[in-house]
Design a protein around this motif. Sequence first.
Motif, PDB file in Angstrom:
ATOM      1  N   SER A  95      50.428  34.918  36.977  1.00  0.00           N
ATOM      2  CA  SER A  95      49.237  34.805  36.389  1.00  0.00           C
ATOM      3  C   SER A  95      48.099  34.574  37.185  1.00  0.00           C
ATOM      4  O   SER A  95      48.243  33.517  38.118  1.00  0.00           O
ATOM      5  N   ILE A  96      46.947  35.264  36.959  1.00  0.00           N
ATOM      6  CA  ILE A  96      45.617  35.059  37.900  1.00  0.00           C
ATOM      7  C   ILE A  96      44.457  35.227  37.206  1.00  0.00           C
ATOM      8  O   ILE A  96      44.124  35.485  36.241  1.00  0.00           O
ATOM      9  N   ARG A  97      43.942  33.688  37.719  1.00  0.00           N
ATOM     10  CA  ARG A  97      42.595  33.477  37.045  1.00  0.00           C
ATOM     11  C   ARG A  97      41.398  33.919  37.945  1.00  0.00           C
ATOM     12  O   ARG A  97      41.384  33.557  38.980  1.00  0.00           O
ATOM     13  N   ASP A  98      40.965  35.090  37.611  1.00  0.00           N
ATOM     14  CA  ASP A  98      39.924  35.828  38.320  1.00  0.00           C
ATOM     15  C   ASP A  98      38.995  36.724  37.181  1.00  0.00           C
ATOM     16  O   ASP A  98      39.276  37.562  36.720  1.00  0.00           O
ATOM     17  N   ASP A  99      37.697  36.204  37.415  1.00  0.00           N
ATOM     18  CA  ASP A  99      36.548  36.809  36.517  1.00  0.00           C
ATOM     19  C   ASP A  99      36.623  38.245  36.879  1.00  0.00           C
ATOM     20  O   ASP A  99      35.946  39.141  36.069  1.00  0.00           O
ATOM     21  N   GLU A 100      36.881  38.758  38.053  1.00  0.00           N
ATOM     22  CA  GLU A 100      36.507  40.119  38.505  1.00  0.00           C
ATOM     23  C   GLU A 100      37.917  41.011  38.348  1.00  0.00           C
ATOM     24  O   GLU A 100      37.763  41.934  39.085  1.00  0.00           O
ATOM     25  N   PHE A 101      38.821  40.182  38.052  1.00  0.00           N
ATOM     26  CA  PHE A 101      40.345  41.130  38.108  1.00  0.00           C
ATOM     27  C   PHE A 101      40.119  42.386  37.420  1.00  0.00           C
ATOM     28  O   PHE A 101      40.627  43.433  37.897  1.00  0.00           O
ATOM     29  N   ASP A 102      39.380  42.406  36.228  1.00  0.00           N
ATOM     30  CA  ASP A 102      39.667  43.545  35.441  1.00  0.00           C
ATOM     31  C   ASP A 102      38.841  44.905  36.165  1.00  0.00           C
ATOM     32  O   ASP A 102      38.944  45.879  35.758  1.00  0.00           O
ATOM     33  N   THR A 103      37.678  44.344  37.066  1.00  0.00           N
ATOM     34  CA  THR A 103      37.219  45.510  37.808  1.00  0.00           C
ATOM     35  C   THR A 103      37.863  46.336  38.808  1.00  0.00           C
ATOM     36  O   THR A 103      37.478  47.238  39.262  1.00  0.00           O
ATOM     37  N   LEU A 104      39.087  45.809  39.094  1.00  0.00           N
ATOM     38  CA  LEU A 104      39.852  46.112  40.224  1.00  0.00           C
ATOM     39  C   LEU A 104      40.557  47.377  39.656  1.00  0.00           C
ATOM     40  O   LEU A 104      40.945  47.509  38.553  1.00  0.00           O
ATOM     41  N   GLU A 106      43.993  50.003  39.856  1.00  0.00           N
ATOM     42  CA  GLU A 106      45.374  49.586  39.583  1.00  0.00           C
ATOM     43  C   GLU A 106      46.143  49.322  40.943  1.00  0.00           C
ATOM     44  O   GLU A 106      46.954  48.226  40.926  1.00  0.00           O
ATOM     45  N   GLN A 107      45.661  49.996  42.079  1.00  0.00           N
ATOM     46  CA  GLN A 107      46.498  49.541  43.477  1.00  0.00           C
ATOM     47  C   GLN A 107      45.884  48.127  43.718  1.00  0.00           C
ATOM     48  O   GLN A 107      46.608  47.289  44.501  1.00  0.00           O
ATOM     49  N   GLU A 108      44.742  47.915  43.691  1.00  0.00           N
ATOM     50  CA  GLU A 108      44.069  46.555  43.999  1.00  0.00           C
ATOM     51  C   GLU A 108      44.617  45.399  43.300  1.00  0.00           C
ATOM     52  O   GLU A 108      45.168  44.570  43.739  1.00  0.00           O
ATOM     53  N   LYS A 109      45.138  45.554  41.810  1.00  0.00           N
ATOM     54  CA  LYS A 109      45.572  44.670  41.206  1.00  0.00           C
ATOM     55  C   LYS A 109      47.155  44.498  41.478  1.00  0.00           C
ATOM     56  O   LYS A 109      47.657  43.263  41.700  1.00  0.00           O
ATOM     57  N   ASN A 110      47.835  45.486  41.816  1.00  0.00           N
ATOM     58  CA  ASN A 110      49.247  45.556  42.552  1.00  0.00           C
ATOM     59  C   ASN A 110      49.175  44.811  43.828  1.00  0.00           C
ATOM     60  O   ASN A 110      50.165  44.059  43.979  1.00  0.00           O
ATOM     61  N   ASP A 111      48.093  44.920  44.682  1.00  0.00           N
ATOM     62  CA  ASP A 111      48.208  44.167  45.800  1.00  0.00           C
ATOM     63  C   ASP A 111      47.790  42.782  45.534  1.00  0.00           C
ATOM     64  O   ASP A 111      48.680  41.891  46.271  1.00  0.00           O
TER      65      ASP A 111
END
Length: 439
Positions: A95-104, A106-111
């Motif tokens: 679980s990651i708390r990050d306001d900008e996570f949805d803007t990443l 797919e590869q950046e999210k996987n990273d």
Amino acid sequence: MLRNRVLKKAVIASMLLSAPSVAQQSKFDAYKEKHKERYERFANDYSQRYEAFKEKLIEKWGVAELSSTTEYVAYSNDNNIKVIADFEKDTIEVSIRDDEFDTLDEQEKNDQVKAALESTLKLSASEAKEVNPEFVILDGNSAKKAHIPTLKNNKSAAPTLLNALGIKSDADLAKSIVAAKAIPVEKQAALVTQRTKARLEKQIKEVEQFASREDVPKQTKEQATKTVATLTTQLNEVSEAKVDATAKNTRSYKIQLQRARYEKAAEFLNAVSQQASRWQVAEDTLLAVMETESHFNPLAKSHIPAYGLMQIVPATAGADVNKQVFSSDKKPTPEELYDSERNIEYGSAYFNILMTRYLKEVENPTSRLYCAIAAYNTGIGNLSKAFNNGKHGRMAAIEKINQMTPEQVMQVIKSKTHTETQRYLDKVLGSKAYFSQHI
């Protein structure tokens, strides 16, 4: 008469000479009081730091999800990342708390998920224990350290927690991350609340059952009673609304590991083989106890407290092994019991003590095995009471056991011991049957 008076004076003089002076006694009392105060200060400091850690987690996540017998839970240094490795369900949740996570993309999210897993699970059990505040707090020796090392640059040749979860290479890790499933935000609060309540309810039952054991020291029983009260308060405070309020900027992913059941034991097979031979306990029995106690979680911990793969309680099984095998009056430390090989040694030695000392007069080997498994969970005193209509007496119980068939012995254990012990026996025997076919 004169001779008696002389002897009496001599005895009194000897007693006076051997007795401590008032000054000596005063110094001794002062030393004891100082030692007591030092211990109480440490205990209070320990409690305050642990509560402060939990409060930070509650503020960030709504509840404080902490490690258990089957789960290892780790947070990033800023508590914005939570990783739960569930050794029983064979899953990893990130679980990651990050306001900008949805803007990443797919590869950046996987990273980000990969970085979270590597920083918390690409560590040996000893390294993870050193950097996880929950374990540093619980370990008196480590708690004295002024600085907790960060999660970086802690790589070693020792097996890592990822290895213990069956992820042996970077390719395995990458494959697992690609297969991770996003958990819908609207479901996450309910899931977290449900599992937190289930975790606390299980812990309360475990501590209550442990406190009922005959072999538990009075001081440990008193602490167990306090622990039950604390856990009950925490259970009553768990609220889905609190979790939901923190979930809006949190994204969670679950990895379902695709391991065969016996693969979970892979990292520990060599140690089990060695200790089984040394202590004359069947390998499948040791693996069955280990699976039932921790599901092969090397950092398993309970509020009893018990530590490690075979859930050794320092005050009972640990002290018994040290006294009867290693000729020591000391209790093993959490540091020792979190060493997997050492833990397996203690668990194997304790099972040997049950079989060859406490239950050695039980004539039927199958009956003796049933009794040893039950006693590993509930203690030899409670086992004896089950066969003695609630009365004490090991030999009286054994006399009755020797008049029974193994099936009758099983029936007594399944009807007159604690519910948890009844389930424990079923689980261990089922696991033993499984491992006897696969190792």
